[in-house]
Design an enzyme around this catalytic site. Structure first.
Site, short mmCIF file in Angstrom:
data_model
loop_
_atom_site.label_atom_id
_atom_site.label_comp_id
_atom_site.label_asym_id
_atom_site.label_seq_id
_atom_site.Cartn_x
_atom_site.Cartn_y
_atom_site.Cartn_z
N SER A 46 4.21 -1.83 -1.32
CA SER A 46 5.73 -2.48 -0.90
C SER A 46 5.27 -3.61 -1.09
CB SER A 46 6.31 -1.18 -0.24
OG SER A 46 7.82 -1.80 0.30
N LYS A 50 1.75 1.22 3.40
CA LYS A 50 1.48 1.69 2.11
C LYS A 50 0.89 -0.38 2.07
CE LYS A 50 4.67 2.54 -0.83
NZ LYS A 50 4.50 3.69 -1.04
N TYR A 69 5.86 2.72 7.48
CA TYR A 69 6.14 2.30 6.51
C TYR A 69 5.49 1.43 5.63
CZ TYR A 69 7.76 2.39 1.17
OH TYR A 69 8.20 1.68 0.06
#
Length: 301
Positions: A149, A166, A162
């Protein structure tokens, strides 16, 4: 492109995963559609979207089975891969797409929020890849496609869990590529820009934010699928350890960390000389505190 290959797609009940599963099947693959039917935050919903995708695949003559095991535990991730082998006799590609979000500003992020996101994304990619690795080694072929991401590659606010997971996935992918290239196993990452459940949490409280969300909605999940199919195919035999991004009709090769600039003192450094010489010399190459929207600031085409 992937005729008769056996492909596992995790988190394939909705969004990007669903489109990848459908595209794989249309390109000839036999697909394991993995989805636990969870909400965006990882809570069980009791729904079975994976089975619905299997029905769609079978409706156009493709081959697929549904699987509801979680990627977040080693044993259940192993069962995902074993389901592919039991149903179709082999495993050729794993697309690590499953994901959840629990966005919090850093100082308010709980240990539970951290653990839940890292377990699904980073541990999940590790567990499924590790489960497939012995099969790949024995047959001396295989492809792993991981979803990274821009939150990890560039940065975003409120997503420490997150973002860390990622960016960790990109390092995991590179390590797998290095360790398993001798067995003709490839590992690559895709950074997807697409409107899905994973992006539906983006704030839209101001007119500017609302306009950005409308632009994001133009980037549909089906735009990601062609690259995933290609990376699973034999046509990508020489593509390994790379990070790509897809943003509507744009495709990018993303940079990987390399030295930018150096300074040297033959007598070595002191804290004082770093302050007076070292850091001023390096400062011109500092990165700004960009977020992904600052780097990808133009409208998708």
């Amino acid at each position: 492109m992937v005729q008769d290959k056996v492909v596992v797609v995790t988190g394939a009940g909705n969004g990007i995963g669903r489109e990848i599963a459908l595209a794989m099947a249309r390109s000839g693959a036999r697909v394991v559609v993995n989805d636990i039917g969870a909400s965006l935050t990882g809570d069980a919903t009791g729904l079975n979207p994976g089975q619905q995708v299997v029905q769609e695949i079978k409706a156009f003559g493709g081959q697929a089975i549904a699987n509801g095991d979680s990627v977040a535990e080693a044993g259940s991730a192993q069962r995902i891969i074993e389901a592919a082998v039991a149903a179709f006799g082999r495993i050729d590609c794993v697309v690590n797409n499953a994901g959840i979000l629990r966005d919090r500003i850093f100082h308010k992020m709980s240990v539970e929020d951290w653990d839940a996101v890292v377990k699904v994304h980073l541990y999940g990619a590790y567990f499924t890849s590790k489960a497939a690795a012995p099969y790949f080694k024995e047959q001396e072929s295989g492809s792993l496609v991981h979803m990274t991401s821009a939150s990890g590659l560039v940065g975003n606010m409120g997503q420490a869990n997150y973002s860390a997971a990622k960016l960790g996935i990109t390092a995991l992918s590179k390590s797998i590529a290095l360790d398993m290239q001798r067995y003709n196993v490839r590992s690559n990452c895709i950074c997807p820009f697409a409107w899905s459940r994973m992006t539906s949490s983006i704030p839209a409280d101001t007119p500017e934010e609302q306009a950005r969300v409308e632009r994001l909605k133009q980037m549909t999940p089906d735009k990601i699928a062609p690259l995933a199919v290609y990376l699973a195919s034999d046509a990508a035999a020489e593509v390994n350890g790379q990070v790509f991004a897809v943003r509507n009709n744009e495709m990018f090769l993303m940079s990987q960390p390399r030295p930018l600039r150096s300074v040297h003192r033959s007598e070595g450094w002191t804290p004082e000389s770093i302050a007076s010489h070292g850091m001023p010399a390096l400062k011109a190459s500092f990165y700004d505190l960009d977020r992904s929207a600052d780097v990808f600031s133009w409208d998708p085409i």
